[in-house]
Structure formats: structure tokens, C-alpha cells
Design a protein around this motif. Structure first.
Motif, PDB file in Angstrom:
ATOM      1  N   THR A 132       0.840  -1.207   0.000  1.00  0.00           N
ATOM      2  CA  THR A 132       0.000   0.000   0.000  1.00  0.00           C
ATOM      3  C   THR A 132       0.873   1.255   0.000  1.00  0.00           C
ATOM      4  O   THR A 132       0.544   2.246  -0.664  1.00  0.00           O
ATOM      5  N   GLN A 157      -2.337 -15.748  -1.733  1.00  0.00           N
ATOM      6  CA  GLN A 157      -1.610 -15.737  -3.011  1.00  0.00           C
ATOM      7  C   GLN A 157      -0.378 -16.636  -2.994  1.00  0.00           C
ATOM      8  O   GLN A 157       0.279 -16.815  -4.029  1.00  0.00           O
ATOM      9  N   THR A 181       1.640  -7.223   5.367  1.00  0.00           N
ATOM     10  CA  THR A 181       2.850  -8.023   5.110  1.00  0.00           C
ATOM     11  C   THR A 181       4.043  -7.442   5.878  1.00  0.00           C
ATOM     12  O   THR A 181       4.824  -8.178   6.490  1.00  0.00           O
TER      13      THR A 181
HETATM   14  O1  LIG Z   1       0.028  -6.085   3.498  1.00  0.00           O
HETATM   15  C1  LIG Z   1       0.347  -5.298   2.600  1.00  0.00           C
HETATM   16  O2  LIG Z   1       1.521  -5.085   2.261  1.00  0.00           O
HETATM   17  C2  LIG Z   1      -0.702  -4.594   1.896  1.00  0.00           C
HETATM   18  O3  LIG Z   1      -0.459  -3.550   1.331  1.00  0.00           O
HETATM   19  C3  LIG Z   1      -2.073  -5.229   1.824  1.00  0.00           C
HETATM   20  C4  LIG Z   1      -2.244  -6.193   0.654  1.00  0.00           C
HETATM   21  C5  LIG Z   1      -3.774  -6.497   0.418  1.00  0.00           C
HETATM   22  O4  LIG Z   1      -4.639  -6.049   1.133  1.00  0.00           O
HETATM   23  O5  LIG Z   1      -4.035  -7.248  -0.553  1.00  0.00           O
HETATM   24  C6  LIG Z   1      -1.761  -5.565  -0.569  1.00  0.00           C
HETATM   25  C7  LIG Z   1      -1.191  -6.274  -1.559  1.00  0.00           C
HETATM   26  C8  LIG Z   1      -0.965  -7.714  -1.489  1.00  0.00           C
HETATM   27  O6  LIG Z   1      -1.970  -8.296  -2.296  1.00  0.00           O
HETATM   28  C9  LIG Z   1      -1.106  -8.233  -0.109  1.00  0.00           C
HETATM   29  C10 LIG Z   1      -1.595  -7.481   0.909  1.00  0.00           C
END
Ligand SMILES: O=C(O)C(=O)C[C@]1(C(=O)O)C=C[C@@H](O)C=C1
Length: 326
Positions: free
Chosen positions: A18, A116, A136
Motif C-alpha cells: 500500500t 496468493q 505483510t
Molecule cells: O500487506 C500489505 O503489504 C498490503 O499492502 C495489503 C495487501 C492487500 O490487502 O491485498 C496488498 C497487496 C498484497 O496483495 C497483499 C496485501
């Protein structure tokens, strides 16, 4: 007096996907950037006015809609999507230095990231227990903290690259190498982003209850006006079982006559329909408009109807009735 700097919040901490999405916003590097620990907290900051806008995830190409965001923007004080950003997603597995993949008993990451990497995890760490993380980066940073009870995390490569306390045990562990997450910058209602010809409009439509064909009627508002939908998801309103709203992304801008007309149709069917914004598409793909749904065609059609109304007396003349003879 110098203008006060723009303030953004994002799903943090630093190093989340994000944050990468926020950095795509022109001027974000010079703005004040405040991490929030979850999507609701980020949007609350926008609502209470302590920040100008929040970057939040809304949709992933593998896992679908981010329900926390879809629900939070559908209810409560109104918000507006100001722009969108697309981030290609690749994951690494990190742990404290010295850990081997075979040592991993518990692993943490964001729920969407875990979804994922599911196939990779089933193959490589089949017995590891999953511990949900708020993001993450939060999961990865937790490993530097002695109190956490997990021994590995899944995060973006950038987090691992910047933390000497984290060792990368595996790279590119996502099951789908082309994964992309879509993020939206959310602000308070105000100025509408300009129409560019490559736009999207997001609405939330509560499904009218106990009405056969209600969903069909909703879809028809778009179909008959040649408006393409790029996302439609149903979410429970949370009020009671069977009560749903639809979260919809449509191609085009509310300043396009066909989109405005479709929204008016939605409002007639479901008066609590919520407009969440018209904003330019991150991929820049222009909307192809058929001749009969162009602004010009709508203008011509409206003037034709107005001409008819002008040339016809719409209301029959009033002739008082003679009172019956007594
Ligand atoms: O946890 C992160 O780094 C986020 O930005 C959230 C998030 C999501 O909500 O999907 C963003 C991208 C990825 O798909 C995994 C997690």
C-alpha cells in the motif's frame, strides 16, 4: 503564508504494498505520510479530517475484493475515491538469520498475501501454522521483536532489502507471477476529478428487497446505456441474513451522459445508492463509446423530447363543468 503540506495515511507500516501504491501519487514523496494499522483506522482519519486522503487496497487479481475496504467505504460518513493505483505483487519469505525453511512452524502475513502463496506453502511448508497479520510489512517487522510467536513472514522484497535483521529464505513465492493489486486513494467529498476519457466510476447499490429481478434491473441500467462493468461484488450489509449491497466499478465518468443516466436509473430503483467517485483509470485505457450512447446522441435525444413537449400542450386545458341545475 506557505501552504500546509498534503497529509496522507496508508495501510502500514513502511514497506507495505500500500505504501508503494501511495508513492505513485504525484507529490507523495514530499507529503506527510502517516501509517495506519488497518483500513478502518485509515478511513476514520480521513473522515475526522486529520489527513487529506488514505491509500487502501481494494482488489487483487488473484484473491479478488478486499472486503475490509469494500465494507468500510460503503457505509458511514460518505467518502470519495480520488484516484487508483496498480502495483505488481511479488513475495519473499523472510525469517531471523540462521532459520532454515525446515525450521518453520508458524508463519505470519496479511490474509491476501497468504492466499496468493497458498500452493507454495502447501508444497514447501505443509505443516506450518498460519498466523494472520495486519499487513505483510507488520508481519515481517514483528520478527525483529522477541515477543512474537512465529518464525517466518511473507512480505514485499523491499522490506527484506532494508532490514539486516531479516534473512530472505525464498524469493518469488507467489503462486501467480502476474499478480497485481489495485489500490484507491480515498478522500472526503469535494471536487470531482476531471473527466479524461479513460475513467472509472464506483457505486454501491443496496439490493431492493423482495423484488423479483432486482439485480437484473440494476444491471440493465448499465447495459442499455452501453456502460461496461469491470467489477461487481455482492457484500452482506451486516444488518440481517439475506440483505446485500452491490459494489460496482463501471467504465466512464459521471460527467459522461450515459453514466449519469445509468446512475439516475439506479437511484430510481434503489434510492440509497451511494456514489463513491469518478476518477481516471491507472492503466489509461480509454473507454470505447458506441455512437448511440455518446454524449452527442443523448443531447440529440433530449432535445427531440423537449421539442415534442414544447410543441404540445402537455396538460389538457381546464374547462370548469357547469354546475348541475338544482
Ligand atoms: O500487506 C500489505 O503489504 C498490503 O499492502 C495489503 C495487501 C492487500 O490487502 O491485498 C496488498 C497487496 C498484497 O496483495 C497483499 C496485501
Amino acid at each position: 503564508m506557505p501552504a500546509s503540506p498534503v497529509t496522507y495515511t496508508f495501510l502500514g507500516p513502511e514497506g507495505t504494498f500500500t505504501e508503494a501504491a501511495l508513492m505513485q501519487v504525484p507529490g507523495a514523496a514530499d507529503a506527510i505520510r502517516i501509517p495506519s494499522s488497518n483500513v478502518n483506522a485509515a478511513l476514520d482519519r480521513v473522515r475526522e479530517g486529520s489527513v487529506d486522503a488514505a491509500m487502501v487496497p481494494i482488489e487483487n487479481s488473484v484473491e479478488g475484493g478486499v472486503t475490509a475496504t469494500l465494507d468500510a467505504i460503503a457505509t458511514g460518513q460518505e467518502l470519495r475515491i480520488l484516484r487508483e493505483a496498480l502495483v505488481p505483487i511479488s513475495f519473499v519469505l523472510v525469517a531471523r538469520p540462521g532459520t532454515r525453511i525446515g525450521d518453520i512452524r508458524r508463519i505470519s502475513t496479511h490474509g491476501h498475501a497468504w492466499a496468493q502463496c497458498r500452493l507454495w506453502a502447501e508444497k514447501n511448508i505443509p505443516d506450518a501454522e498460519y498466523i494472520p497479520g495486519s499487513s505483510t510489512a507488520a508481519a515481517a517487522m514483528g520478527l525483529l521483536d522477541d515477543v512474537v510467536h512465529y518464525d517466518a513472514a511473507i512480505c514485499a522484497p523491499i522490506v527484506a532489502g532494508e532490514q539486516p535483521g531479516l534473512a530472505v529464505l525464498a524469493k518469488n513465492i507467489g503462486d501467480n507471477p502476474g499478480a497485481v493489486t489495485r489500490f484507491v486513494l480515498v478522500g472526503r467529498p469535494g471536487e470531482l476529478p476531471e473527466r479524461t476519457g479513460a475513467d472509472k466510476t464506483t457505486v454501491v447499490v443496496p439490493l431492493p428487497e423482495d423484488r423479483p429481478g432486482a439485480l437484473m434491473e440494476i444491471l440493465d441500467q448499465f447495459a442499455t446505456r452501453g456502460v461496461n462493468l469491470s467489477r461487481i461484488e455482492s457484500r452482506p450489509t451486516g444488518q440481517y441474513l439475506g440483505h446485500y449491497f452491490f459494489s460496482i466499478d463501471a467504465d466512464g465518468h459521471v460527467a459522461d451522459a450515459r453514466v449519469a443516466d445509468a446512475l439516475a436509473g439506479l437511484h430510481r430503483i434503489s434510492p440509497a445508492t451511494r456514489f463513491l467517485g469518478s476518477y481516471s483509470r491507472a492503466d489509461g485505457v480509454r473507454t470505447e463509446v458506441e455512437r448511440h450512447t455518446s454524449d452527442r446522441a443523448f443531447r440529440a435525444a433530449h432535445s427531440w423530447v423537449n421539442e415534442i413537449l414544447d410543441s404540445t400542450s402537455a396538460e389538457p386545458e381546464y374547462t370548469p363543468q357547469a354546475s348541475p341545475k338544482s
